[in-house]
Design an enzyme around this catalytic site. Structure first.
Site, PDB file in Angstrom:
ATOM      1  CD  GLU A 106     252.612  27.827  92.482  1.00  0.00           C
ATOM      2  OE1 GLU A 106     253.686  27.854  91.864  1.00  0.00           O
ATOM      3  OE2 GLU A 106     251.520  27.486  91.977  1.00  0.00           O
TER       4      GLU A 106
ATOM      5  CE  LYS B 246     257.775  25.110  95.411  1.00  0.00           C
ATOM      6  NZ  LYS B 246     256.882  26.212  95.775  1.00  0.00           N
TER       7      LYS B 246
ATOM      8  NE  ARG C 215     266.899  26.879  91.739  1.00  0.00           N
ATOM      9  CZ  ARG C 215     265.611  27.196  91.948  1.00  0.00           C
ATOM     10  NH1 ARG C 215     265.126  28.350  91.552  1.00  0.00           N
ATOM     11  NH2 ARG C 215     264.807  26.343  92.520  1.00  0.00           N
TER      12      ARG C 215
HETATM   13  P1  ATP Z   1     261.150  24.976  93.084  1.00  0.00           P
HETATM   14  O1  ATP Z   1     262.160  25.260  92.034  1.00  0.00           O
HETATM   15  O2  ATP Z   1     261.675  24.138  94.209  1.00  0.00           O
HETATM   16  O3  ATP Z   1     259.858  24.467  92.558  1.00  0.00           O
HETATM   17  P2  ATP Z   1     260.111  27.612  93.223  1.00  0.00           P
HETATM   18  O4  ATP Z   1     261.053  28.691  92.888  1.00  0.00           O
HETATM   19  O5  ATP Z   1     259.091  27.248  92.229  1.00  0.00           O
HETATM   20  O6  ATP Z   1     260.897  26.373  93.768  1.00  0.00           O
HETATM   21  P3  ATP Z   1     258.587  29.178  95.006  1.00  0.00           P
HETATM   22  O7  ATP Z   1     257.564  28.719  95.963  1.00  0.00           O
HETATM   23  O8  ATP Z   1     258.177  29.977  93.852  1.00  0.00           O
HETATM   24  O9  ATP Z   1     259.370  27.899  94.563  1.00  0.00           O
HETATM   25  O10 ATP Z   1     259.756  29.911  95.785  1.00  0.00           O
HETATM   26  C1  ATP Z   1     259.545  30.888  96.764  1.00  0.00           C
HETATM   27  C2  ATP Z   1     260.757  31.754  96.864  1.00  0.00           C
HETATM   28  O11 ATP Z   1     261.893  30.978  97.216  1.00  0.00           O
HETATM   29  C3  ATP Z   1     261.069  32.422  95.544  1.00  0.00           C
HETATM   30  O12 ATP Z   1     261.409  33.761  95.796  1.00  0.00           O
HETATM   31  C4  ATP Z   1     262.227  31.649  95.009  1.00  0.00           C
HETATM   32  O13 ATP Z   1     263.030  32.454  94.231  1.00  0.00           O
HETATM   33  C5  ATP Z   1     262.917  31.184  96.281  1.00  0.00           C
HETATM   34  N1  ATP Z   1     263.619  29.929  96.045  1.00  0.00           N
HETATM   35  C6  ATP Z   1     263.110  28.780  95.563  1.00  0.00           C
HETATM   36  N2  ATP Z   1     264.057  27.841  95.424  1.00  0.00           N
HETATM   37  C7  ATP Z   1     265.215  28.408  95.842  1.00  0.00           C
HETATM   38  C8  ATP Z   1     266.564  27.964  95.941  1.00  0.00           C
HETATM   39  N3  ATP Z   1     266.930  26.731  95.576  1.00  0.00           N
HETATM   40  N4  ATP Z   1     267.481  28.841  96.404  1.00  0.00           N
HETATM   41  C9  ATP Z   1     267.131  30.074  96.784  1.00  0.00           C
HETATM   42  N5  ATP Z   1     265.895  30.563  96.703  1.00  0.00           N
HETATM   43  C10 ATP Z   1     264.933  29.737  96.235  1.00  0.00           C
HETATM   44 MG    MG Z   2     258.084  29.351  91.533  1.00  0.00          MG
END
Ligand code: ATP
Ligand code: MG
Length: 563
Positions: free
Chosen positions: A37, A273, A263
């Site tokens: 996102e 984020k 993760r």
């Molecule tokens: P955050 O928790 O940092 O806000 P998010 O999951 O909301 O991250 P997205 O932009 O939705 O962020 O993530 C994009 C992709 O990266 C998704 O498929 C998510 O599962 C993966 N992702 C995000 N954070 C991690 C992490 N710490 N380890 C592995 N994959 C991740």
């Molecule tokens: Mg997300």
């Protein structure tokens, strides 16, 4: 362009892909996607997902899409889209012409929703958000059906059309899936599919006032792009039945499969984020690319090579249970890569003036010095040697202990790639007693070999010529947080910031070969660590970020001992 070091070990996800290929499940197709996102800069956790998704596509001859998962206007922006594109590319991956935006699917997603209503699978609910929460029940109690659950198809279609047309304020109605209010899985208790949100979207402007929820938009975006393996993090495990429900009930074909993995969590930093935005917005770091940040942009500016990050992602592997990876492992991968590739140079962080009394006043020797001890193909550079040098303050002690093998009054040391010198006197400030310079004599016969009389000289120290070296600013970085788990306590996580995570030295000197060090170029300053030229550099005034010290704490942690 398959990166050579991309993963090849078989983890449980790769095992599933192999099995599917063997069974010809998707006609031999493997299609993955990385779906960020655009509401923040990517961090090292995202790198894990990037390496996994693109790595699998490369390994199995499939394709991986880059998809902006931009279905919620709040906090999304073009700046973030650009950062994601830049960072994934820099990590070494290629989506060819497959850059997609979930916001491009808004019309299709809407049409799928209309079909769900017609099929009696979705309804417009007019409970408030609080009421919906209340009606949902708990893990131990079933939910209660909404009084609006049995609206007719006609009424639902009418209301949904008017929701889209902007006739209602935010929160007046939502579209919900009609599933099962007594499902043991709370996610399945008539989840919300659409909500009204009067907020401009960075791409669609004010074209839409209703926006699809993640759980609805994501599986359909996967189906639209014909994704075969939709890899996401563990927190979506409970949502998988809903993912499958959405794909099944909308009859979107072909059907993607969701697979969850753990993760990445890492010690001494935060990987969320929301938290990173807070650090940036409160000015607690100098922006998204602050070299202390766990963002890809920060790590790039710090000087971490993309190979090192890919190698790290390879080594941590993919599993199904959450754990915290020691940041020392990432630092170890960085050192490992840099040790191989970084040219050697000399730089003095905290200079001490050294005068060689018996070296001719106007003489300058250009000493050939190898750029890498183990890679002769990297060649030599010329380092000027003259009567007045700078050495590191730490390499001289007025009153040293016995085993000290650097410089001290009456003692000898080798200057790296140059002569052996002996300290003969010191000059101190008459009032403060502070050491101002030291005087030495050099042994002219020792440039290329040991002393003729066979005496042993143990230590070697680095140096630069005072007249030829360049003034430089050197930024030393340490871990961003002072505790392994900054989020551990309930207190404000910013209280755990490491107050000494950055130190700026403005008195440093580097050898003249670094005059035009291009921003982003990385070096080993012999004995001092790895350094990367910062974009703030100008010609003749390079600025360096310390990427890492030479000391590897991972070897100790891993009990490998040796290194
Ligand atoms: P955050 O928790 O940092 O806000 P998010 O999951 O909301 O991250 P997205 O932009 O939705 O962020 O993530 C994009 C992709 O990266 C998704 O498929 C998510 O599962 C993966 N992702 C995000 N954070 C991690 C992490 N710490 N380890 C592995 N994959 C991740
Ligand atoms: Mg997300």
């Amino acid at each position: 362009m398959p990166p050579a070091d991309s993963s090849s070990a078989v983890d449980f996800i790769r095992a599933i892909v192999e099995e599917d290929l063997k069974n010809n499940k998707h006609n031999g197709r493997v299609a993955t996607r990385f779906p960020p996102e655009p509401n923040g800069y990517p961090h090292i956790g995202h790198a894990k997902s990037v390496c996994l998704n693109f790595g699998i596509a490369v390994q199995f001859g499939g394709s991986c899409n880059l998809r902006m998962d931009d279905t919620d206007p709040s906090g999304e922006s073009l700046e973030y889209v650009e950062s994601i594109i830049r960072d994934v590319k820099w990590l070494g991956f290629d989506w060819e012409d497959r850059l997609y935006f979930a916001s491009d699917y808004f019309e299709q997603l809407y049409q799928y929703a209309v079909q769900l209503i017609k099929d009696g699978k979705a309804y417009v609910c007019s409970l408030s958000a609080d009421e919906i929460r209340e009606y949902r029940g708990t893990l131990t109690e079933p939910g209660k059906e909404s009084p609006y659950r049995n609206r007719s198809v006609e009424e639902n279609l009418d209301l949904f059309t008017r929701m889209r047309a902007g006739e209602f304020p935010d929160g007046a109605h939502v579209l919900r899936a009609k599933i099962d209010m007594s499902s043991p899985n709370v996610v399945m208790r008539d989840p919300v599919l659409y909500r009204i949100k009067r907020e401009p979207h960075y791409r669609t402007g004010d074209q839409w006032v209703i926006y699809p929820m993640y759980d609805y938009a994501h599986p359909l975006s996967d189906a639209i792009e014909k994704i075969t393996h939709s890899i996401c993090t563990l927190e979506f495990e409970n949502n998988r039945p809903l993912y499958d429900w959405v794909v099944l009930e909308t009859k979107a074909e072909p059907r993607p499969r969701q697979i969850e993995f753990a993760r990445l969590n890492m010690s001494y930093t935060v990987l969320s984020k929301r938290r990173l935005i807070e650090l940036v917005q409160r000015g607690l770091v100098k922006g998204w690319d602050d070299p202390r940040m766990p963002t890809i942009a920060g790590m790039r500016r710090r000087g971490y090579p993309p190979e090192a990050i890919r190698n790290f992602c390879d080594r941590i592997g993919v599993a199904k249970n959450d754990s915290i990876v020691d940041i020392a492992l990432l630092e170890h991968c960085v050192r490992d890569t840099l040790n191989e590739m970084a040219p050697r140079v000399m730089g003095v962080l905290r200079p001490l003036r050294m005068v060689i009394d018996n070296y001719p006043e106007n003489r300058v020797e250009e000493l050939e010095s190898p750029c890498h001890p183990k890679r002769p193909e990297m060649g030599f550079r010329k380092v000027p040697f003259s009567r007045v040098l700078y050495i590191e303050q730490d390499d001289f002690l007025d009153n040293p202990p016995k085993k000290y093998n650097r410089l001290a009054p009456g003692r000898e040391v080798r200057l790296r790639n140059a002569y052996i010198v002996k300290c003969v006197s010191m000059v101190k400030d008459e009032i403060t007693g502070e050491l101002q310079e030291i005087h030495c004599t050099y042994d002219p016969g020792t440039l290329t070999g040991s002393p003729e009389d066979g005496r042993k000289v143990e230590g070697t120290i680095h140096w630069v010529s005072a007249a030829h070296s360049l003034p430089t600013e050197i930024r030393l970085y340490d871990r961003l947080f002072s505790v392994p788990n900054p989020m551990g306590e309930k207190e404000d996580f910013t209280k755990n910031l490491n107050r000494r995570s950055m130190e700026v030295l403005v008195i440093g000197r580097v050898e003249p070969s670094l005059k035009d060090a291009a921003p982003g170029s990385r070096y080993q300053f012999e004995r001092m660590g790895y350094f990367c030229a910062d974009p703030d550099s100008s010609s003749g005034k390079p600025i360096f970020n310390r990427i890492a010290t030479l000391r590897d704490s991972w070897a100790k942690v891993a009990g490998q001992g040796k290194k």
